[in-house]
Every structure is written in C-alpha cells, then in structure tokens.
Design a protein around this motif. Structure first.
Motif, PDB file in Angstrom:
ATOM      1  N   TYR A  55       3.326   5.518   4.335  1.00  0.00           N
ATOM      2  CA  TYR A  55       1.653   4.932   4.966  1.00  0.00           C
ATOM      3  C   TYR A  55       1.385   3.945   4.000  1.00  0.00           C
ATOM      4  N   ASN A  56       1.886   3.234   3.332  1.00  0.00           N
ATOM      5  CA  ASN A  56       1.690   2.565   2.168  1.00  0.00           C
ATOM      6  C   ASN A  56       2.924   1.346   1.548  1.00  0.00           C
ATOM      7  N   VAL A  57       3.450   0.692   2.470  1.00  0.00           N
ATOM      8  CA  VAL A  57       4.515   0.530   1.878  1.00  0.00           C
ATOM      9  C   VAL A  57       3.943  -1.270   1.348  1.00  0.00           C
ATOM     10  N   VAL A  58       4.619  -1.332  -0.157  1.00  0.00           N
ATOM     11  CA  VAL A  58       3.759  -2.894  -0.835  1.00  0.00           C
ATOM     12  C   VAL A  58       4.593  -4.198  -0.256  1.00  0.00           C
ATOM     13  N   SER A  59       3.828  -4.806   0.545  1.00  0.00           N
ATOM     14  CA  SER A  59       5.682  -5.874   1.400  1.00  0.00           C
ATOM     15  C   SER A  59       6.909  -6.344   0.699  1.00  0.00           C
ATOM     16  N   GLN A  60       6.432  -5.761  -0.747  1.00  0.00           N
ATOM     17  CA  GLN A  60       7.280  -6.844  -1.707  1.00  0.00           C
ATOM     18  C   GLN A  60       8.041  -5.837  -2.730  1.00  0.00           C
ATOM     19  N   ALA A  61       7.864  -4.696  -2.577  1.00  0.00           N
ATOM     20  CA  ALA A  61       8.577  -3.452  -3.258  1.00  0.00           C
ATOM     21  C   ALA A  61       9.616  -3.026  -2.665  1.00  0.00           C
ATOM     22  N   PHE A  62      10.225  -3.613  -1.559  1.00  0.00           N
ATOM     23  CA  PHE A  62      11.970  -3.437  -1.445  1.00  0.00           C
ATOM     24  C   PHE A  62      12.814  -4.448  -2.287  1.00  0.00           C
TER      25      PHE A  62
END
Ligand code: UDP
Ligand code: MN
Length: 379
Positions: free
Chosen positions: A191-198
């Motif tokens: 519900y709040n995937v930081v667009s760089q986290a992966f």
C-alpha cells in the motif's frame, strides 16, 4: 442522508501548481481503479485558479486551507515556527469532519489497483517506512477526521516539534503506539511501495511486483521532473532519481492521457509572492511547458543555455538543486560521463541518496528552471 460510501474519502494536498499536477494524476489513477469513495484535495492559495478548475473535474471536493487563520490562537503560535508550516498543512485533513473515515495519500503517490478495502482499517493505519520500518511512512495513512484530534496534533506540534522536521516525524510520535500495539494498523508494504526500495531487494520486487497497489515517488525528484521523450512516449529516469522506470512510465501514461491536454499552455506557475507558507517554489512556466508537450517524431532538441557558472552549478548540485531539464540534463551528464571515462575518474557526489526523504523546508529540484531551449525534456 449520505450513504456510507459518501462519508468516506481519499484526501490529498497541493500547495502549488506542480504538486497539483501530482494530485490530478493521483485522482485519475483512483478513478481508473474504480473507487466508489469520494475524492478530496486540500489546496492552499499557492494553487492557481486554472489548476483548481482542473482539480474540480476529478475531485468531488477542492478544499481551501489557509495557514493564517488569525482567529485561532494555536495557529498564531505556529506562525513563530515556520519549520512546521508544511506539516501543519497536511494536518488540516483531520478537519474534514464531513467524512467518517478517510485515507490520506501524498500527491506523489499513484494507485495501481483498487484500494477501497483500506476503509475497513482504523486510525491510524499506515505502512512501515522503508528507511526505518518501526516508523510508518506518512505518505499513505487511514485516519478519522476530528477537530479534537486536529487540535491535539497541533498542540503536540507546538510542545514537541518533529524529530525529522516534517509531518512524518511528528505523526510517528503522536501515534507512537503504532510501532508495537496493534498489527492490524500495519498496512502491508504493497500500500506504500517506495518507488526505489526494491533496488535493495530486487528478487522480492520481481516476485511481488504485481501485487503493488500504491507506488510512492518519495524524494526530491518527482515523476514530473523526469525527462519524457516526446518521440517515443517514454520516460527516461534521471540518473540519480532511483525511481523505477516502469512505475514512472505508468505515471506519465496517465498524465499524457488524462491530464496533459487539459492544462493551460499559457499558465505561468505562480511564484507564491503572497503565499506566506513560502515553502517550495515551482518552476516558472513548467505547467505551460508540459501543456505544450506533444508526442511527435520531429523532436530532438537537446542542451540549453545556462546563466550559472560551473562553480555555481556544482554548488547547486550539492544542495540538490539540479537543472535537470537544462544544463544538467541527461544528455549532458552522459557526455560528461563519457569524457570522464577517458580520463582518470574524479570523485562523484550524488545529489541525494535514493532513500533520502526531503525535509519540507528544503528546496527541491523544482528550482531547476527549465529554459526555453530545454522545454522538450531531454532525449
Ligand atoms: N506538498 C505540497 N507542496 C510542497 C511539498 C509537499 O503540496 O511543496 C504535499 C504533497 O501532497 C506531497 C506531501 O506534501 O506529496 C509530502 O511531500 P513529499 O511527497 O514531497 O515528501 P516525500 O514523500 O518525498 O518525503
Ligand atoms: Mn511523498
């Protein structure tokens, strides 16, 4: 009497025209996902009439918030604390008491799948922050509007301040039981995937990417700062932005299909002379420039004139103020990289860490004024 669905809303915020663009794309993404709930956007005087008109086509409610309500003694005390201004603005969402329950979404979020089930959660529900998972990220949260809570948060802001200078630090202290007490208030990361986290956990991203429901483009560079290739209709992420290209492309697709044609090409974004929040300035004319973008095969301009010396530019880089659409465009960076590769390398200082949260009182890349020559984002 309003139905239950009419008493629940998604709420977002814009204090200037550039963030209002984000709200328009977010609002469209919610409509595309088939939400049955109301959409509300809070705007400050920094948002122009033209953008307000656009917002009212997508949102059920365009709600004016003004920082300077001099009738209210708590507000007056806050005037002495300019660091809390942005924070304060977001907290106005608790005043939307026409709704029984609401979900706040930052203007730099994008909804990929219907998330109406969030209204089954209680205040305060939010997803862990990728940088410190015992804190929640305040870009997406479920809350219950209440004047009483609003006043308590303001009082807390005055008494304690915020450990990170922004709303997230403050809300995490105010709702500090979130970390340990009730796991049902921990929203799944989807519900709040930081667009760089992966980038730090690529196999998980590959495995779970299709489950993502909300993407959050945190950091100093937002989707609207990224170069968009008008020939191919593709976005080229800036070298240091760290944003995932696929998610950026989704943002730009909605922007081009639903928003771009409706923008006024003559609009110069306002410069907040009368906006006493004096937070972040917008790029003069950015909206007008985006409004004149067209997908066509005959583009190909690159480079731009710059009035800054290379020393000044270096300093701006170090402050995170990068002329992404002009002198520091991807094309020019690439040229510089190629030159450097043929010589012994100089140490390179990235503008921001991909995970850095921007403090609301800092300037952003929005100060990078796109020049006329560079108005077609670089290719
Ligand atoms: N915001 C705004 N104007 C600003 C800065 C922030 O309207 O100049 C609002 C907007 O809704 C934004 C939210 O406050 O999404 C939080 O800021 P931001 O998303 O830039 O912070 P980050 O998520 O990068 O920490
Ligand atoms: Mn955000």
């Amino acid at each position: 009497m309003a139905s239950q669905e009419e008493r629940e809303a998604f709420v977002t915020l814009a204090t200037n025209d550039t963030y209002a663009l984000g709200c328009l794309v977010l609002g469209s993404s919610l409509r595309r996902a088939g939400t049955t709930r109301q959409l509300a956007v809070m705007v400050t005087p920094g948002v122009s009439q033209s953008l307000r008109d656009q917002l009212s086509r997508v949102f059920n409610l365009v709600y004016d918030v003004d920082l300077l309500d001099s009738q209210d003694p708590t507000n007056l005390q806050l005037l002495g604390r300019p660091d809390l201004n942005v924070t304060f603005t977001k907290f106005h969402c608790w005043r939307l008491t026409q709704y029984d329950k609401a979900v706040f979404l930052d203007a730099d979020t994008l909804v990929l799948q219907n998330v109406d089930e969030l209204f089954n959660r209680e205040e305060l529900s939010a997803a862990p922050d990728a940088g410190w998972p015992d804190c929640f990220n305040s870009g997406v949260f479920v809350f219950k509007p209440s004047e009483q809570t609003y006043n308590a948060i303001l009082q807390f802001a005055l008494d304690q301040g915020s450990f990170d200078g922004g709303d997230q630090g403050l809300l995490n202290m105010f709702f500090r039981q979130w970390a340990t007490e009730d796991i049902s208030r921990h929203l799944p990361f989807i519900y709040n995937v930081v667009s760089q986290a992966f980038y730090s956990y690529l196999p998980a991203f590959k495995q779970f990417k299709n489950n993502v429901k909300i993407v959050h483009f945190i950091g100093a560079t937002k989707p609207w700062h990224q170069p968009f290739n008008t020939s191919s209709g593709e976005v080229t992420p800036l070298p240091d932005s760290g944003h995932n290209a696929e998610f950026l492309q989704l943002w730009w697709t909605i922007f081009m299909e639903d928003v771009q044609q409706t923008l006024d090409p003559n609009l110069k974004t306002n410069n907040h002379k009368n906006n006493r929040m004096s937070m972040l300035t917008t790029s003069e004319g950015l909206i007008g420039q985006l409004a004149t973008l067209k997908i066509s095969r005959d583009q190909g301009q690159e480079g731009s004139a710059s009035a800054l010396s290379s020393g000044e530019r270096k300093l701006n880089w170090e402050k995170g103020q990068i002329d992404y659409l002009g002198e520091d465009s991807f094309v020019n960076i690439q040229k510089k990289l190629e030159e450097s590769l043929s010589k012994p390398a100089e140490p390179h200082k990235p503008a921001t860490s991909p995970f850095s949260r921007r403090s609301p009182t800092e300037e952003t890349a929005e100060t990078a004024e796109p020049t006329k020559e560079s108005k077609e984002p670089c290719e």
